[in-house]
Design a protein around this motif. Structure first.
Motif, PDB file in Angstrom:
ATOM      1  N   ALA A 227       0.811  -1.202   0.000  1.00 22.96           N
ATOM      2  CA  ALA A 227       0.000   0.000   0.000  1.00 22.96           C
ATOM      3  C   ALA A 227       0.853   1.265   0.000  1.00 22.96           C
ATOM      4  O   ALA A 227       0.391   2.320  -0.398  1.00 22.96           O
ATOM      5  CB  ALA A 227      -0.939   0.002   1.208  1.00 22.96           C
ATOM      6  N   ASP A 228       2.085   1.220   0.464  1.00 26.57           N
ATOM      7  CA  ASP A 228       2.888   2.423   0.535  1.00 26.57           C
ATOM      8  C   ASP A 228       4.062   2.333  -0.429  1.00 26.57           C
ATOM      9  O   ASP A 228       4.425   1.266  -0.911  1.00 26.57           O
ATOM     10  CB  ASP A 228       3.383   2.649   1.967  1.00 26.57           C
ATOM     11  N   ALA A 229       4.641   3.499  -0.679  1.00 28.78           N
ATOM     12  CA  ALA A 229       5.716   3.587  -1.664  1.00 28.78           C
ATOM     13  C   ALA A 229       6.948   2.815  -1.233  1.00 28.78           C
ATOM     14  O   ALA A 229       7.647   2.223  -2.056  1.00 28.78           O
ATOM     15  CB  ALA A 229       6.066   5.051  -1.897  1.00 28.78           C
ATOM     16  N   LYS A 230       7.240   2.801   0.074  1.00 29.77           N
ATOM     17  CA  LYS A 230       8.425   2.113   0.563  1.00 29.77           C
ATOM     18  C   LYS A 230       8.330   0.615   0.316  1.00 29.77           C
ATOM     19  O   LYS A 230       9.283  -0.020  -0.157  1.00 29.77           O
ATOM     20  CB  LYS A 230       8.616   2.395   2.054  1.00 29.77           C
ATOM     21  N   ALA A 231       7.172   0.037   0.635  1.00 26.90           N
ATOM     22  CA  ALA A 231       6.988  -1.400   0.430  1.00 26.90           C
ATOM     23  C   ALA A 231       7.050  -1.748  -1.046  1.00 26.90           C
ATOM     24  O   ALA A 231       7.621  -2.773  -1.439  1.00 26.90           O
ATOM     25  CB  ALA A 231       5.647  -1.841   1.024  1.00 26.90           C
ATOM     26  N   GLN A 237      12.798  -4.175  -6.156  1.00 21.77           N
ATOM     27  CA  GLN A 237      14.249  -4.181  -6.279  1.00 21.77           C
ATOM     28  C   GLN A 237      14.673  -5.333  -7.186  1.00 21.77           C
ATOM     29  O   GLN A 237      14.375  -6.483  -6.904  1.00 21.77           O
ATOM     30  CB  GLN A 237      14.911  -4.322  -4.910  1.00 21.77           C
ATOM     31  N   VAL A 238      15.353  -5.018  -8.253  1.00 21.71           N
ATOM     32  CA  VAL A 238      15.756  -6.025  -9.231  1.00 21.71           C
ATOM     33  C   VAL A 238      16.871  -6.897  -8.647  1.00 21.71           C
ATOM     34  O   VAL A 238      17.881  -6.366  -8.179  1.00 21.71           O
ATOM     35  CB  VAL A 238      16.246  -5.371 -10.533  1.00 21.71           C
ATOM     36  N   PRO A 239      16.701  -8.219  -8.627  1.00 25.71           N
ATOM     37  CA  PRO A 239      17.740  -9.110  -8.081  1.00 25.71           C
ATOM     38  C   PRO A 239      19.001  -9.093  -8.926  1.00 25.71           C
ATOM     39  O   PRO A 239      18.973  -8.748 -10.112  1.00 25.71           O
ATOM     40  CB  PRO A 239      17.065 -10.484  -8.094  1.00 25.71           C
TER      41      PRO A 239
END
Length: 258
Positions: A227-231, A237-239
């Protein structure tokens, strides 16, 4: 002890030990399906756990085949599935060589992925090799590993599937005739036209941002979605493996990241 540790069967009328090609092809199919599913899961979602588990399963199955094919799980199940079909006996020596090659590839994956958790282009190459070998075996009855047998053994392979080891006096096969070639050309032309139509009428060529949202379709978002930008940033994040093989943009596309 001879009945437990022996490679191939002794069948009257055959000069060498043999295995049932119908069982071998069924077993290859049983391994190919989970292999391609786990491979694509790792490629598209970066989840390597199914692949790591499959490598262990594959290695156990190959090791048991080298001792006695009758005790390998895939051969047991595959043999039961084709139990009502007439056996097609093929030479066991070249099969053992081919399965030894599979065991070697499986051992490499065990060391790289299962034990050391190495993810990169080398894994992709080994996995693709295994998939290719299993696909040709189950789809066409062509043992690519068996073809290498003659390069490393003085005695040439005997009793190959379809009799390809013995050159017949007159080949009577499927062949390719002009009408069949014309049909293939027409088929490729139809695919080309279909691709052009899909490219001009599709609305998702630019990525997930152009797709209809769940709200547009009258559906509710899945519960538990970030729901939030941080999550969302952490999820997208590309592995490292995707970056290493130049798959970064594709990974974002398949995971709905921008």
């Amino acid at each position: 002890m001879d009945r437990i540790v022996q490679f191939g069967d002794t069948v009257e009328g055959y000069p060498i030990r043999v295995v049932n090609e119908r069982t071998v092809r069924a077993a290859a199919g049983l391994l190919f399906f989970p292999a391609v599913v786990s491979f694509m899961n790792a490629l598209l979602t970066a989840n390597y756990q199914p692949t790591r588990l499959f490598v262990i399963v594959f290695l156990i199955d190959m090791a048991l085949r080298m001792v006695n094919p009758r005790y390998a799980p895939s051969m047991i199940v595959g043999g039961w599935i084709v139990r009502k079909q007439t056996p097609e006996w093929v030479g066991a020596p070249q099969k053992r060589f081919a399965w030894g090659l599979g065991l070697l590839l499986g051992g490499a994956m065990l060391y790289l992925m299962v034990f050391n958790r190495y993810m990169g282009p080398l894994n992709m190459l080994v996995c693709a090799s295994c998939l290719t070998l299993m696909f040709f075996e189950t789809a066409f009855g062509i043992c690519l590993g068996c073809k290498l047998y003659n390069l490393f053994n003085k005695e040439q392979a005997q009793l190959c599937p379809g009799g390809v080891c013995e050159v017949p006096a007159q080949r009577v096969g499927w062949g390719l005739k002009l009408p069949q070639i014309a049909m293939l050309v027409l088929f490729l032309g139809a695919i080309t036209l279909a691709k052009g139509w899909v490219d001009t009428t599709g609305a998702v060529s630019g990525g997930f941002d152009e797709m209809a949202t769940l709200e547009d379709m009258g559906l509710k978002p899945v519960a538990g979605a970030p729901a939030d930008a941080k999550a969302e940033a952490e999820r997208c994040q590309v592995p490292a493996f995707a970056k290493a093989i130049g798959h970064e943009a594709q990974w974002k596309l398949h995971n709905g990241c921008t």
